[in-house]
Design a protein around this motif. Sequence first.
Motif, PDB file in Angstrom:
ATOM      1  N   THR A  14      58.965 111.495  37.720  1.00  0.00           N
ATOM      2  CA  THR A  14      59.934 110.172  38.045  1.00  0.00           C
ATOM      3  C   THR A  14      61.245 110.283  38.265  1.00  0.00           C
ATOM      4  O   THR A  14      62.042 110.546  37.338  1.00  0.00           O
ATOM      5  N   LYS A  15      61.644 110.329  39.489  1.00  0.00           N
ATOM      6  CA  LYS A  15      63.043 110.337  39.853  1.00  0.00           C
ATOM      7  C   LYS A  15      63.761 108.968  39.464  1.00  0.00           C
ATOM      8  O   LYS A  15      63.272 108.134  38.863  1.00  0.00           O
ATOM      9  N   GLY A  16      65.155 109.170  39.739  1.00  0.00           N
ATOM     10  CA  GLY A  16      65.861 107.937  39.421  1.00  0.00           C
ATOM     11  C   GLY A  16      66.744 107.913  38.332  1.00  0.00           C
ATOM     12  O   GLY A  16      66.811 109.009  37.597  1.00  0.00           O
ATOM     13  N   ARG A  17      67.334 107.061  37.988  1.00  0.00           N
ATOM     14  CA  ARG A  17      68.516 106.914  37.012  1.00  0.00           C
ATOM     15  C   ARG A  17      67.800 106.524  35.700  1.00  0.00           C
ATOM     16  O   ARG A  17      67.158 105.478  35.517  1.00  0.00           O
ATOM     17  N   HIS A  18      67.818 107.315  34.586  1.00  0.00           N
ATOM     18  CA  HIS A  18      67.280 107.004  33.459  1.00  0.00           C
ATOM     19  C   HIS A  18      67.949 107.368  32.149  1.00  0.00           C
ATOM     20  O   HIS A  18      68.959 108.165  32.152  1.00  0.00           O
ATOM     21  N   ILE A  25      68.321 118.281  26.541  1.00  0.00           N
ATOM     22  CA  ILE A  25      66.975 117.439  26.743  1.00  0.00           C
ATOM     23  C   ILE A  25      67.513 116.859  28.445  1.00  0.00           C
ATOM     24  O   ILE A  25      66.467 117.060  29.344  1.00  0.00           O
ATOM     25  N   ARG A  26      68.584 116.273  28.603  1.00  0.00           N
ATOM     26  CA  ARG A  26      68.865 115.964  29.799  1.00  0.00           C
ATOM     27  C   ARG A  26      69.055 116.707  30.998  1.00  0.00           C
ATOM     28  O   ARG A  26      68.440 116.393  31.988  1.00  0.00           O
ATOM     29  N   LYS A  27      69.445 117.975  30.623  1.00  0.00           N
ATOM     30  CA  LYS A  27      69.395 119.020  31.700  1.00  0.00           C
ATOM     31  C   LYS A  27      67.787 119.539  32.134  1.00  0.00           C
ATOM     32  O   LYS A  27      67.702 119.786  33.221  1.00  0.00           O
ATOM     33  N   ASP A  28      67.148 119.353  31.106  1.00  0.00           N
ATOM     34  CA  ASP A  28      65.791 119.773  31.309  1.00  0.00           C
ATOM     35  C   ASP A  28      65.184 118.677  32.252  1.00  0.00           C
ATOM     36  O   ASP A  28      63.743 118.779  32.328  1.00  0.00           O
ATOM     37  N   GLY A  29      65.641 117.556  32.201  1.00  0.00           N
ATOM     38  CA  GLY A  29      64.913 116.520  32.882  1.00  0.00           C
ATOM     39  C   GLY A  29      63.825 115.950  31.989  1.00  0.00           C
ATOM     40  O   GLY A  29      62.982 115.124  32.449  1.00  0.00           O
ATOM     41  N   VAL A  78      61.261 104.731  18.419  1.00  0.00           N
ATOM     42  CA  VAL A  78      61.288 104.566  19.755  1.00  0.00           C
ATOM     43  C   VAL A  78      60.912 105.680  20.421  1.00  0.00           C
ATOM     44  O   VAL A  78      61.247 106.898  19.916  1.00  0.00           O
ATOM     45  N   LYS A  79      59.736 105.777  21.332  1.00  0.00           N
ATOM     46  CA  LYS A  79      59.292 106.860  21.850  1.00  0.00           C
ATOM     47  C   LYS A  79      59.997 107.307  22.830  1.00  0.00           C
ATOM     48  O   LYS A  79      61.007 106.535  23.283  1.00  0.00           O
ATOM     49  N   PRO A  80      59.888 108.619  23.219  1.00  0.00           N
ATOM     50  CA  PRO A  80      60.895 109.309  24.220  1.00  0.00           C
ATOM     51  C   PRO A  80      60.578 108.492  25.769  1.00  0.00           C
ATOM     52  O   PRO A  80      59.478 107.979  26.127  1.00  0.00           O
ATOM     53  N   THR A  81      61.857 108.390  26.477  1.00  0.00           N
ATOM     54  CA  THR A  81      61.435 107.538  27.624  1.00  0.00           C
ATOM     55  C   THR A  81      60.447 108.390  28.493  1.00  0.00           C
ATOM     56  O   THR A  81      60.361 109.400  28.681  1.00  0.00           O
ATOM     57  N   SER A  82      59.857 107.363  29.179  1.00  0.00           N
ATOM     58  CA  SER A  82      58.611 108.011  29.811  1.00  0.00           C
ATOM     59  C   SER A  82      58.959 108.648  31.078  1.00  0.00           C
ATOM     60  O   SER A  82      58.205 109.264  31.749  1.00  0.00           O
ATOM     61  N   SER A  83      60.155 108.369  31.824  1.00  0.00           N
ATOM     62  CA  SER A  83      60.728 108.765  33.038  1.00  0.00           C
ATOM     63  C   SER A  83      61.042 110.259  32.819  1.00  0.00           C
ATOM     64  O   SER A  83      62.032 110.203  32.155  1.00  0.00           O
ATOM     65  N   ILE A  84      60.302 111.331  33.176  1.00  0.00           N
ATOM     66  CA  ILE A  84      60.895 112.527  33.213  1.00  0.00           C
ATOM     67  C   ILE A  84      60.618 113.371  34.336  1.00  0.00           C
ATOM     68  O   ILE A  84      59.877 112.904  35.197  1.00  0.00           O
ATOM     69  N   LEU A  85      61.169 114.630  34.401  1.00  0.00           N
ATOM     70  CA  LEU A  85      61.302 115.252  35.686  1.00  0.00           C
ATOM     71  C   LEU A  85      60.308 116.320  35.819  1.00  0.00           C
ATOM     72  O   LEU A  85      60.006 116.961  36.685  1.00  0.00           O
ATOM     73  N   THR A  86      59.370 116.562  34.598  1.00  0.00           N
ATOM     74  CA  THR A  86      58.339 117.369  34.501  1.00  0.00           C
ATOM     75  C   THR A  86      56.978 116.664  35.086  1.00  0.00           C
ATOM     76  O   THR A  86      56.997 115.479  34.930  1.00  0.00           O
ATOM     77  N   PRO A  87      56.504 117.275  36.108  1.00  0.00           N
ATOM     78  CA  PRO A  87      55.238 116.832  36.578  1.00  0.00           C
ATOM     79  C   PRO A  87      54.270 116.413  35.695  1.00  0.00           C
ATOM     80  O   PRO A  87      53.968 117.300  34.839  1.00  0.00           O
ATOM     81  N   ARG A  88      53.632 115.485  35.880  1.00  0.00           N
ATOM     82  CA  ARG A  88      52.474 114.922  34.876  1.00  0.00           C
ATOM     83  C   ARG A  88      51.416 114.399  35.719  1.00  0.00           C
ATOM     84  O   ARG A  88      51.559 113.988  36.866  1.00  0.00           O
TER      85      ARG A  88
END
Lengths: 366, 366, 366, 366
Positions: free
Chosen positions: B327-331, B202-206, B303-313
Amino acid sequence: MSHNTFGHLFRVTTFGESHGVALGCVVDGCPPGLALEAEDIQAELDRRKPGQSRFTTQRREPDQVKILSGVFSDDRTGGRQLTTGTPIALMIENTDQRSKDYSEIRDSYRPGHADFTYDAKYGIRDYRGGGRSSARETAARVAAGAVARKVIPGITIRAALVQMGPHAIDRANWDWEQVGQNPFFCPDAKAAALYETYLDAIRKDGSSVGAVIEVVAEGVPPGLGAPIYGKLDADLAAAMMSINAVKGVEIGDGFAAAALRGEDNADEMRAGNDGRPRFLANHAGGILGGISSGEPVVVRFAVKPTSSILTPRQSVNRDGAEIDLITKGRHDPCVGIRAVPVAEAMMACVLADHTLRHRGQNGERP
Amino acid sequence: MSHNTFGHLFRVTTFGESHGVALGCVVDGCPPGLALEAEDIQAELDRRKPGQSRFTTQRREPDQVKILSGVFSDDRTGGRQLTTGTPIALMIENTDQRSKDYSEIRDSYRPGHADFTYDAKYGIRDYRGGGRSSARETAARVAAGAVARKVIPGITIRAALVQMGPHAIDRANWDWEQVGQNPFFCPDAKAAALYETYLDAIRKDGSSVGAVIEVVAEGVPPGLGAPIYGKLDADLAAAMMSINAVKGVEIGDGFAAAALRGEDNADEMRAGNDGRPRFLANHAGGILGGISSGEPVVVRFAVKPTSSILTPRQSVNRDGAEIDLITKGRHDPCVGIRAVPVAEAMMACVLADHTLRHRGQNGERP
Amino acid sequence: MSHNTFGHLFRVTTFGESHGVALGCVVDGCPPGLALEAEDIQAELDRRKPGQSRFTTQRREPDQVKILSGVFSDDRTGGRQLTTGTPIALMIENTDQRSKDYSEIRDSYRPGHADFTYDAKYGIRDYRGGGRSSARETAARVAAGAVARKVIPGITIRAALVQMGPHAIDRANWDWEQVGQNPFFCPDAKAAALYETYLDAIRKDGSSVGAVIEVVAEGVPPGLGAPIYGKLDADLAAAMMSINAVKGVEIGDGFAAAALRGEDNADEMRAGNDGRPRFLANHAGGILGGISSGEPVVVRFAVKPTSSILTPRQSVNRDGAEIDLITKGRHDPCVGIRAVPVAEAMMACVLADHTLRHRGQNGERP
Amino acid sequence: MSHNTFGHLFRVTTFGESHGVALGCVVDGCPPGLALEAEDIQAELDRRKPGQSRFTTQRREPDQVKILSGVFSDDRTGGRQLTTGTPIALMIENTDQRSKDYSEIRDSYRPGHADFTYDAKYGIRDYRGGGRSSARETAARVAAGAVARKVIPGITIRAALVQMGPHAIDRANWDWEQVGQNPFFCPDAKAAALYETYLDAIRKDGSSVGAVIEVVAEGVPPGLGAPIYGKLDADLAAAMMSINAVKGVEIGDGFAAAALRGEDNADEMRAGNDGRPRFLANHAGGILGGISSGEPVVVRFAVKPTSSILTPRQSVNRDGAEIDLITKGRHDPCVGIRAVPVAEAMMACVLADHTLRHRGQNGERP
């Protein structure tokens, strides 16, 4: 929420026991100048009233509400009765209390009921019909909810039963019109037909069954909610969980969200016509960061099966002796049904409260 | 619960933004004479601290707590630092704020985040790291929870992650010892091994994923809870729902109770050794009629999935223009993990509050 | 204190207008197991009841109280009616409302009354008999105070009128027995004789006069009070100032303390028999740092003259036109008289609340 | 008001002891978008700061405030720092604590101080400089008041010392300009000259003296106040009484009203220019029925003489032994002086709170 009062600016204090003299509530903080007649409240109470079908308790209570204070009419109001900004006291006298023999529940702890815990907390308990722990208290909430609706005329609040026992409705069949046309407040006509057979069997077994209720508020403006500890969803969770027999509450996708990936859960946005975003989905159930987004606010909650059943269960009595117990008396085989109008009332109260709080601290609503 | 304060006699007010000067809380109403050192609080904060494994945000915050008030020691206390009954202010200074370029989130509404709703409510927003809506606020809760635990020394509170994405643990493997031995606070060693692989992908997928947390309080005496609107379960529902990204809360069997029949849901009782009933089951999760039964209090939340992800929305910006956004940054790829110590803290605060309330109105606990 | 509710653990919510259907209150948080009969409450109400002498309003109200909820009796209570820990709703129906012509006060703003300010705040006003702003609301407080007294059986609360118009009593003549033997609640028989003549003249003039009331609570244990913003004296000040027509409140020496030097104001201490200090004086009125000292709690407050008088006064009406106005109707020439039992009730409620709060946070009282 | 928090929508929670690490407050509920710099707060704190003349304590505290949260600035705010609607935490670190020998007050109960009562309540006490019961806590109130003023820009709040010991000012000499030009905040230049000599003598005697302070708010719109138990005057009474050493509070004519007849006390009205009544007098102090009338809100309160004096007084110690006691250390000979800016702050907080409450429930202010 604290003791028998809930709300912050729109505050409701309820009182009364199942078989006491009367029950009711004081609604404090209602804005002045709103038209409010006893009939407005009665209409909501009638939806919750027991004894309307064979699927709810056969207790016969007219549940006639009296407004004791907080309203006024004279020639200047054109004969309309208006709220004055002072506390609105509402009273419903109990009539059909059946002063029968309560010796059984007087001494016994019915499994699933609050008998033992009230005794543990208070050392004394009005056991007649469950006393204060009876769902009869929810009549006062429904009355308060009717007042709350007046505060938020632009918001439409509707609830429906979406699961009975293991049987969920088919959401593709959802039709709000159906809700008023079957004794289950069910929006799926086909499911309602099934429930009729199913609940008849449960009832004849002297058994009971749980349910899931969904409440939807449409027309909620963005901006309602008071982070961090007065979040709109936190207040709604407390409101619904405070209803008798409720064991779970969820907002939007709720527990299903745990299984989602971030891409699937994100409610994407496009430009809207009115200058605010148009959401392409509503996994969030209309609440982000504890604040309403403008999307419909969607809450679901689970009601456990009525604890009063005719199958004998093991228990103990006040003296600690072991007994076998069945619970006679008039009961709802699916107490979730009558929770439907109660859920609407709680939603209305919470939204009225947050509307006033938002206006107080942030000026007018968007 | 109201604005940024929760609790009634044990009251916690939190403050602070993700990238502000400091965050913290004021704990008001803590009884006097309890031993309390900064280390006691620090130990809890360290469990929540970010950057402890590759599965949580890489932000490096020491999260060092300072006690600003409310404690005292002298020769008469034998060198021990004791609470004095006055407000305990706790402060955590922010250090790793990365004053980087925030222009992206400054103008954009990240899907699933509170960006739009804070703007809609307040018209202004500290967007740096999410500001007040950041889960960083929960550090203050964990600090308050450490104080709350002192108030209820006889109660053991533990939480665990019981589902990640679609993968629930096997409850047969439950071992509390495991919770401290994997980066997921998971009580099932086998599931934890699976999560490692799963979350790495999951993490590697962003991407990100949701979770379910379970909190259990043992040793809760019967009698805690303030019906009708300060029921123990209602307060717990609000407390858990107020945690960032939480979308559902359940007590005991929760939503599963809806599918049960009355016979199966009733927690039968037999005579106990201590004069109070011994329950043969705990479908109710330790709460009946809003009051604790003496059984373990069991709460679960989603808990819902973290909203900050690397897939464009798809989204819009403040000016209403349509944009695509990542959403870049540390998450945290699974923000539910760090909710585990937060859940324990909230449970501790609610139980401390109700312990004091019960003692105030009903005398000593049973 | 907030809106129509006061108290924190012992909470009172009142409702009702002067000429509405009914007025009353909900007492929430009363401990369970206290003997409470309607007669206990009625006895207090009868002391406040109008129409008992020619010196109070000639309105005839039986002020009969009904207990709607929160009490229970059965064979196990030995026939005694006990509180159950649930909300106690008390109702007093209005009977002598005289549905007469209100057109005068409907349109006019009576000087000294709340007519203009209620209109300014709410835009609507139940003007009949003053509506919500009528001192009739204090009947509900007296009823609540009767319940509060049950919570603090070891505390004796008594009030007396110590000044009427410019005529203060001679404190050397103070005799609590006298309070029940004259229509002024005056502890100085000689002053009472004077007041009879004095007030008769005022009454015949169609005028009115102010008064000062003193309330004393004996047997208050040290330790009650919640610094900093729930100090015992701060709560008492709010409680007394909330009574109709009250314009000043003081504790102990009050305003006279401003003229003292430190040496004279200090309440010196000697060793007491019970291990706690014996105070040689009580300038402090039983409260130091917001916490009771064990000495009698002494509060005095000033009541302005009744605003309804027969001398014409200049005013304006709702439309802004200038008028001359006299206030006909039944009125108290010295509204301070009937404030005496109200003051006792407020003292009882505040002390009951702080007793529960202290017990909650600090364990048993000293 | 409850524990260490006051206010309802504009809520202030203070913390800190006289000689602890820091003191401060959290201001919750402040509307967003208000310009707020540390300098705004510092300016108010500097007025209250000790050590500015020989007439206040010689403790040297810079009382430098830090804003920890709740404000934000970026290019979009034009560099101005604005409130964000989230809690504003303010901290003042203690610097001049003099870690000297406290053994004397550690074991002794100083007459007039809260030493005994804090021990009676809490069983433990931070005796250094009076701990939580020190007037040093009022620095936090002054800081909060500076924020409150931003919420009510149209209201002018000023306070003045109007009596020192037995010496009242001559109200004919009242000049607000004078207040900033003498060390007593006295509006009567002649009285100020007298006070200088008078207080010097008191100071040299090691004695102390009481005072009366008057606070006036101009520009208060009609309609603020929440009857019955959140009346504007009731809230003001609690607010002022909660200030250290205050023993009495009055509104408008206050205690003098008791001696008046109805004709003299009635504030007559004529037609005003703006459509609302013009009052010909203000005996009521700007409040009728608990609601502001549009006239200046006038509050006076009495401060007792500082309890710390150099004349030996009889007392007891913790062990119950009888002692003679003088109180060394740095003290204010007239603690009422520094209460002046504190009174303004409390008035500002109460009015800010009621402004938000009114707006919430009744729409915009008139």
